[in-house]
Motif scaffolding. Structure first.
Motif, mmCIF file in Angstrom:
data_model
loop_
_atom_site.group_PDB
_atom_site.id
_atom_site.type_symbol
_atom_site.label_atom_id
_atom_site.label_comp_id
_atom_site.label_asym_id
_atom_site.label_seq_id
_atom_site.Cartn_x
_atom_site.Cartn_y
_atom_site.Cartn_z
ATOM 1 N N THR A 66 -21.628 47.022 -28.491
ATOM 2 C CA THR A 66 -22.730 46.436 -29.252
ATOM 3 C C THR A 66 -22.253 46.000 -30.639
ATOM 4 N N PHE A 67 -21.487 46.864 -31.287
ATOM 5 C CA PHE A 67 -20.975 46.557 -32.621
ATOM 6 C C PHE A 67 -20.044 45.335 -32.577
ATOM 7 N N ALA A 68 -19.152 45.286 -31.590
ATOM 8 C CA ALA A 68 -18.193 44.182 -31.485
ATOM 9 C C ALA A 68 -18.907 42.855 -31.245
ATOM 10 N N PHE A 69 -19.850 42.849 -30.325
ATOM 11 C CA PHE A 69 -20.517 41.582 -30.020
ATOM 12 C C PHE A 69 -21.503 41.176 -31.110
ATOM 13 N N ALA A 70 -22.050 42.149 -31.863
ATOM 14 C CA ALA A 70 -22.910 41.814 -33.002
ATOM 15 C C ALA A 70 -22.074 41.149 -34.099
ATOM 16 N N GLY A 119 -20.496 36.156 -36.899
ATOM 17 C CA GLY A 119 -19.446 35.225 -37.294
ATOM 18 C C GLY A 119 -19.665 33.830 -36.726
ATOM 19 N N VAL A 120 -20.149 33.770 -35.489
ATOM 20 C CA VAL A 120 -20.434 32.462 -34.888
ATOM 21 C C VAL A 120 -21.599 31.788 -35.618
ATOM 22 N N ALA A 121 -22.572 32.584 -36.070
ATOM 23 C CA ALA A 121 -23.701 32.019 -36.819
ATOM 24 C C ALA A 121 -23.215 31.440 -38.152
ATOM 25 N N VAL A 122 -22.336 32.145 -38.833
ATOM 26 C CA VAL A 122 -21.802 31.634 -40.098
ATOM 27 C C VAL A 122 -20.993 30.371 -39.840
ATOM 28 N N ALA A 123 -20.221 30.366 -38.770
ATOM 29 C CA ALA A 123 -19.438 29.177 -38.423
ATOM 30 C C ALA A 123 -20.358 27.998 -38.122
ATOM 31 N N GLY A 124 -21.472 28.266 -37.448
ATOM 32 C CA GLY A 124 -22.432 27.204 -37.167
ATOM 33 C C GLY A 124 -23.036 26.627 -38.435
ATOM 34 N N ALA A 184 -12.801 31.333 -35.512
ATOM 35 C CA ALA A 184 -11.607 32.053 -35.071
ATOM 36 C C ALA A 184 -11.687 33.530 -35.443
ATOM 37 N N VAL A 185 -12.138 33.830 -36.647
ATOM 38 C CA VAL A 185 -12.262 35.226 -37.073
ATOM 39 C C VAL A 185 -13.400 35.907 -36.315
ATOM 40 N N ALA A 186 -14.454 35.182 -35.995
ATOM 41 C CA ALA A 186 -15.591 35.757 -35.281
ATOM 42 C C ALA A 186 -15.206 36.185 -33.864
ATOM 43 N N LEU A 187 -14.238 35.549 -33.269
ATOM 44 C CA LEU A 187 -13.830 35.904 -31.912
ATOM 45 C C LEU A 187 -13.001 37.186 -31.858
ATOM 46 N N LEU A 188 -12.459 37.629 -32.986
ATOM 47 C CA LEU A 188 -11.588 38.808 -33.010
ATOM 48 C C LEU A 188 -12.268 40.097 -32.531
ATOM 49 N N LEU A 223 -10.873 42.140 -29.347
ATOM 50 C CA LEU A 223 -10.348 43.498 -29.481
ATOM 51 C C LEU A 223 -11.054 44.461 -28.533
ATOM 52 N N TYR A 224 -12.365 44.307 -28.386
ATOM 53 C CA TYR A 224 -13.107 45.183 -27.480
ATOM 54 C C TYR A 224 -12.710 44.935 -26.024
ATOM 55 N N LEU A 225 -12.654 43.671 -25.634
ATOM 56 C CA LEU A 225 -12.369 43.358 -24.233
ATOM 57 C C LEU A 225 -10.943 43.732 -23.821
#
Length: 168
Positions: free
Chosen positions: A5-9, A14-19, A35-39, A43-45
């Motif tokens: 939950t923490f990782a995907f939040a 990050g994707v919202a900021v990128a948008g 790119a930073v938002a995908l980290l 890392l979780y996966l």
């Protein structure tokens, strides 16, 4: 479950900021944010969050030892001395004060110039008291038999004389 939950939040934020950056037509910044938002999701996966936690625990243990253990302070002092010596020798090597490869007992002879840069001095001494006008004086121009003034070799004669004086 909480880690996912923490990782995907974090990824969603990050994707919202990128948008928002892309909406303002700052595409380079938006790409970096994306790119930073995908980290966190990556890392979780891949299962690297436990590794990151272990690294964080080890850094925290080291920090506690840093404060309370005199051996760590001794190590820090040794590292500082080592870095200081490396910087000093590098600086002195660039100045030409340290000469490696030359024996200390053998004096430097005129045939073997000392290591390091040559001292800064003019190539040709100007005449007594008068500023140099660029024309060679009679003292600095060697007279050679068989070479006339019109053959264009006068400049080379000056250069040869300078090189000979310096032992080159």
């Amino acid at each position: 479950m909480l880690t996912a939950t923490f990782a995907f939040a974090l990824t969603a934020a990050g994707v919202a900021v990128a948008g928002l950056r892309a909406y303002r037509r700052r595409f380079l910044s938006a790409t970096r944010w994306f790119a930073v938002a995908l980290l966190p999701a990556g890392l979780y996966l891949t299962g690297l969050f436990p590794v990151a936690r272990t690294i964080g625990d080890e850094i925290a243990d080291w920090a506690v030892k840093l404060v309370f253990d005199p051996r760590v302070w001794t190590g820090i002092v040794l590292l500082a001395v080592s870095a200081g010596l490396l910087v000093t020798t590098r600086w002195m090597g660039r100045r030409g004060a340290v000469t490696e490869g030359r024996k200390a007992t053998a004096p430097a002879t005129p045939a073997t110039p000392a290591a390091g840069p040559a001292p800064a001095r003019p190539a040709v001494a100007p005449s007594t008291g008068a500023p140099s006008t660029g024309a060679p004086s009679a003292r600095t121009t060697p007279k050679r038999a068989g070479k006339g003034k019109g053959d264009g070799l006068d400049e080379f004669a000056d250069i040869e004389e300078i090189l000979r004086r310096r032992g080159i």
